[in-house]
Design an enzyme around this catalytic site. Structure first.
Site, PDB file in Angstrom:
ATOM      1  N   ASP A  72      46.253  40.857  48.331  1.00 37.74           N
ATOM      2  CA  ASP A  72      47.146  39.857  48.923  1.00 37.74           C
ATOM      3  C   ASP A  72      48.448  40.465  49.427  1.00 37.74           C
ATOM      4  O   ASP A  72      49.117  39.886  50.286  1.00 37.74           O
ATOM      5  CB  ASP A  72      47.461  38.762  47.907  1.00 37.74           C
ATOM      6  CG  ASP A  72      46.239  37.948  47.535  1.00 37.74           C
ATOM      7  OD1 ASP A  72      45.491  37.578  48.447  1.00 37.74           O
ATOM      8  OD2 ASP A  72      46.033  37.681  46.343  1.00 37.74           O
TER       9      ASP A  72
ATOM     10  N   HIS B 214      46.987  42.550  38.921  1.00 37.85           N
ATOM     11  CA  HIS B 214      45.646  41.979  39.037  1.00 37.85           C
ATOM     12  C   HIS B 214      45.023  41.878  37.653  1.00 37.85           C
ATOM     13  O   HIS B 214      45.355  42.658  36.756  1.00 37.85           O
ATOM     14  CB  HIS B 214      44.770  42.843  39.958  1.00 37.85           C
ATOM     15  CG  HIS B 214      43.467  42.188  40.317  1.00 37.85           C
ATOM     16  ND1 HIS B 214      42.321  42.365  39.566  1.00 37.85           N
ATOM     17  CD2 HIS B 214      43.132  41.353  41.328  1.00 37.85           C
ATOM     18  CE1 HIS B 214      41.338  41.656  40.116  1.00 37.85           C
ATOM     19  NE2 HIS B 214      41.806  41.036  41.171  1.00 37.85           N
TER      20      HIS B 214
END
Length: 455
Positions: free
Chosen positions: A392, A333
């Site tokens: 996700d 991320h």
């Protein structure tokens, strides 16, 4: 010219010109360093360039200590309140949380019971589309991409608004709340049209139920028999809450600020945000995770063998497996490196749904990959920067367990993020900043005009 001759000419024309176009638009990569260009509006270490201020959401993944960046467990904060406390609050009371979250993001405070009920009633009343809109705008022009259906439908709604260009706070609030209420209908009905006209399946158009929450209505409208369990609705509601906002710097929220700063209407702004979210680098990552795991299950003989799993992950990184992009999807991320708070929350509750669905073995596979991947990525890239799973990694698995078709994965994201986009649009209007216009330096060489005879 005959059709086949025209097609051949067109193919040759674009083959030739595409090569010329690519050559004449390529910028020497060294120039970006020479002029200290913050590509992607990020510093060399990946940290975002500060371009604005917001009170809506905060993404916290590191601290600065004596000019040194130190990674810390991630936190996601809505209007000053930790997302963990928000989710714990509505789970403790055994109620749905998305509507409360929408209110918090829009108005800055948590609603009391009466205020929340009034807001939910308003959403329920707004949860309807103009007469014949479904027939004329959705069913008559079915698309294979639901994000395009959403964007097209949002722009079409402009025509049904007598005050579409009014950018007063009162009017924009009305428009945003209507869009929050209608997004589930636009997404689900768009899918039903696609499923019928492109998949040759029966067409189901269920009207929303006024007493249902947003999550309940999505499942009700999506499933032919309209049936769902309380746990299924609660997990979908949780996913909506976790995706509702992620600071002003994420691509689609930043585009919301950019477009709003130009003074344009709400429908144009939200359509632009949808176009951003559609991009696979932004809103489509969970689809890649699902596809990666399907490929993994087809290519690993024994899913209980940790060595086989590790070998497959190494092949992913080496561009020898799946789509050969060198990525373990769902890992990493831009801000979080120790942990993504959304992952920690959704993972805990996904375990309950996996047990209810009899999918505990597949859930355990996700746990194994999540544990192995950071070390494999670290070794392959010789980096000491931590890597953690992002939301996700598990959200697609949750949607799969809920029997949500893959075509709706990104639209579900949009159904949630419309709350954050609306809050950011309002914040930009209230603070009436300048039109957002970053600088681009031209590096083209000066040339003399050449007349036609001399070319």
């Amino acid at each position: 010219m005959k059709n086949y001759q025209l097609a051949e000419y067109e193919e040759r024309f674009f083959n030739q010109l595409s090569n010329i176009t690519e050559k004449n638009n390529l910028i020497n990569p060294e120039l970006f360093n020479k002029y200290n260009v913050k590509r992607g509006l990020r510093d060399k270490d990946g940290k975002g360039v500060l371009v604005g201020l917001t009170e809506i959401g905060e993404v916290h993944g590191y601290i600065i200590d004596e000019n040194e960046t130190i990674a810390v467990p991630g936190r996601l904060i809505y209007r000053g309140i930790d997302i963990t406390d928000i989710t714990d609050g509505f789970f403790k009371d055994d109620r749905f949380g998305f509507e409360e979250t929408c209110y918090l993001l829009l108005f800055g405070d948590l609603p009391d019971q009466d205020t929340l009920m009034s807001f939910e009633r308003l959403l329920s009343e707004y949860r309807k589309l103009p007469e014949d809109f479904v027939r004329d705008m959705i069913l008559k022009a079915p698309s294979k991409d639901m994000m395009n259906v959403l964007a097209r439908s949002v722009l079409a709604l402009y025509s049904f608004d007598d005050n579409a260009d009014d950018t007063s706070i009162k009017n924009v609030l009305r428009q945003c709340i209507r869009l929050i209420a209608c997004f589930p209908l636009l997404g689900v009905y768009g899918y039903q049209a696609y499923s019928h006209y492109h998949g040759n399946n029966s067409l189901f158009i269920h009207s929303p139920m006024p007493e249902y929450s947003t999550a309940e209505n999505i499942l009700h409208m999506l499933r032919p028999d309209s049936k769902f369990t309380n746990l299924e609705a609660k997990l979908l509601d949780l996913a909506l809450v976790l995706h509702a906002e992620h600071g002003g710097g994420n691509n689609s929220s930043f585009i919301t600020h950019v477009a709003t700063s130009s003074g344009t209407d709400t429908y144009s702004v939200i359509a632009a945000a949808l176009g951003s979210l559609k991009g696979p680098k932004h809103g489509g990552a969970n689809i890649k995770v699902i596809q990666m795991f399907e490929d993994m299950k087809q290519n690993i003989r024994n899913l209980d063998d940790d060595e086989e799993i590790e070998h497959y992950l190494v092949k992913l990184i080496s561009k020898e497996a799946f789509d050969r992009q060198g990525l373990i999807y769902g890992m990493g991320h831009a801000v979080y490196s120790v942990s993504d708070p959304r992952t920690l929350i959704i993972k805990e509750h996904a375990a309950r749904l996996a047990k209810e669905k009899g999918l505990e073995d597949e859930y355990n596979l996700y746990l194994k990959v999540e544990k192995m991947a950071p070390e494999i990525i670290g070794k392959s890239r010789n980096t000491f920067k931590g890597v953690c799973s992002n939301v996700d990694f598990y959200s697609g698995f949750v949607y799969k367990m809920l029997d949500i078709p893959v075509e709706l994965f990104t639209p579900i994201f949009a159904i949630s993020r419309i709350a954050g986009w609306s809050a950011h649009r309002i914040e930009e209007i209230v603070n009436s900043g300048k039109i957002i216009r970053p600088a681009y330096k031209s590096v083209s060489k000066r040339r003399e005009y050449v007349s036609m005879d001399g070319r």
